[in-house]
Design an enzyme around this catalytic site. Structure first.
Site, short mmCIF file in Angstrom:
data_model
loop_
_atom_site.label_atom_id
_atom_site.label_comp_id
_atom_site.label_asym_id
_atom_site.label_seq_id
_atom_site.Cartn_x
_atom_site.Cartn_y
_atom_site.Cartn_z
N ASP A 23 0.78 -1.22 0.11
CA ASP A 23 -0.19 -0.01 0.07
C ASP A 23 0.82 1.17 0.01
O ASP A 23 1.86 1.06 0.60
CB ASP A 23 -0.76 0.09 1.40
CG ASP A 23 -2.17 0.83 1.01
OD1 ASP A 23 -2.40 1.58 0.02
OD2 ASP A 23 -2.62 1.38 2.27
N HIS A 40 3.12 3.46 -8.90
CA HIS A 40 3.01 2.09 -9.29
C HIS A 40 4.29 1.59 -9.91
O HIS A 40 4.61 0.61 -9.64
CB HIS A 40 1.71 1.90 -10.26
CG HIS A 40 0.52 2.36 -9.20
ND1 HIS A 40 0.05 1.78 -8.41
CD2 HIS A 40 -0.33 3.10 -9.65
CE1 HIS A 40 -1.08 2.17 -7.92
NE2 HIS A 40 -1.34 3.00 -8.80
N LEU A 134 11.77 -20.12 -4.13
CA LEU A 134 10.77 -19.34 -3.62
C LEU A 134 9.65 -19.57 -4.60
O LEU A 134 9.70 -19.41 -5.73
CB LEU A 134 11.18 -17.85 -3.71
CG LEU A 134 10.18 -16.67 -3.48
CD1 LEU A 134 9.72 -16.74 -1.86
CD2 LEU A 134 10.56 -15.38 -3.68
#
Length: 254
Positions: A23, A40, A134
């Site tokens: 956020d 962004h 991962l």
């Protein structure tokens, strides 16, 4: 839920699964008198750094909330830009992730995405599906209530077809029908940007997760910031309903 005493004590071990609400991109840009789109794009750089850290420190799963089912309510121009950024990022990053043995997974309702984006998502999953490092889970057009709803629909269908008995619909059954069925539940949840809520993210899966909130805006959340969150996690005593004494004496059985 399954755990043993060793996973319930404060320890030096890292969390197996970290889930993050990223956020603050728009506010980061606005503070710098930039268009929200620049925030962004800066956020993508932060993603690279956090994925790199998790891959190098043997975190098993990293789940990132990239686009919620509620984000469609944002201005049309911003949503369009986010979709374009999503596609371009996939094109640029998937080969790097594959080279670094990262397995990429996407969770969420893909039906609302363009055919091009759905195709890129599928291609990325197929290309990396055999990687053993991962697992990077990208939650896109995802909502915790949607996840539960689609699980209940699948279960109801099996019950109506006679494949599943109603008395066998328990917590484990629900777990097995969620979009994260094959993954460990998150140990550590992080939300950047100063808000202190889970915002319809992994509602079922976060039941026993340690929560960490930081005012740092996502583009500024770097590897040092992640280390601070992990340090906080390591100080927590995870009791799963037991007393502190039971945990310390290693007498719990789950």
């Amino acid at each position: 839920m399954s755990a043993d005493a060793s996973t319930s004590l404060p320890s030096e071990s890292n969390p197996r699964h970290i889930a993050i609400i990223m956020d603050g991109n728009g506010r980061w840009a606005q503070k710098r008198m930039m268009p929200r789109a620049m925030g962004h794009k800066a956020g993508v750089k932060a993603v690279r750094a956090i994925v790199d850290y998790c891959a190098r420190h043997n975190i098993e799963v990293l789940t990132l909330f990239a686009f919620s089912s509620e984000n469609w309510r944002r201005p049309v121009e911003e949503v369009s830009m986010l979709m374009s950024l999503f596609i371009s990022t996939l094109q640029k990053e998937i080969n790097k992730l594959d080279k670094n043995n990262v397995r990429v997974r996407f969770i969420g309702d893909r039906a609302a995405f363009s055919e091009q984006l759905r195709s890129k998502i599928t291609e990325g999953e197929i290309q990396t599906q055999n990687n053993t490092g991962l697992t990077l889970v990208v939650a896109a057009n995802y909502g915790g209530r949607w996840d539960l709803s689609q699980a209940f629909q699948k279960i109801a269908g099996k019950v109506s077809e006679g494949e599943l008995l109603i008395q066998n619909v328990d917590e484990q059954c629900i777990d097995q029908h969620l979009s994260t069925a094959d993954l460990p539940e998150p140990d550590l949840f992080i939300r950047t940007g100063g808000e202190q809520r889970v915002s319809n993210f992994l509602l079922w899966q976060l039941a026993y997760t340690e929560l960490y909130f930081t005012p740092t805006l996502w583009p500024d959340f770097n590897q040092n910031a992640l280390e601070e969150a992990i340090k906080s996690f390591k100080t927590r005593q995870r009791r799963f309903g037991h007393t502190g004494e039971q945990v310390l004496n290693k007498t719990i059985t789950l």
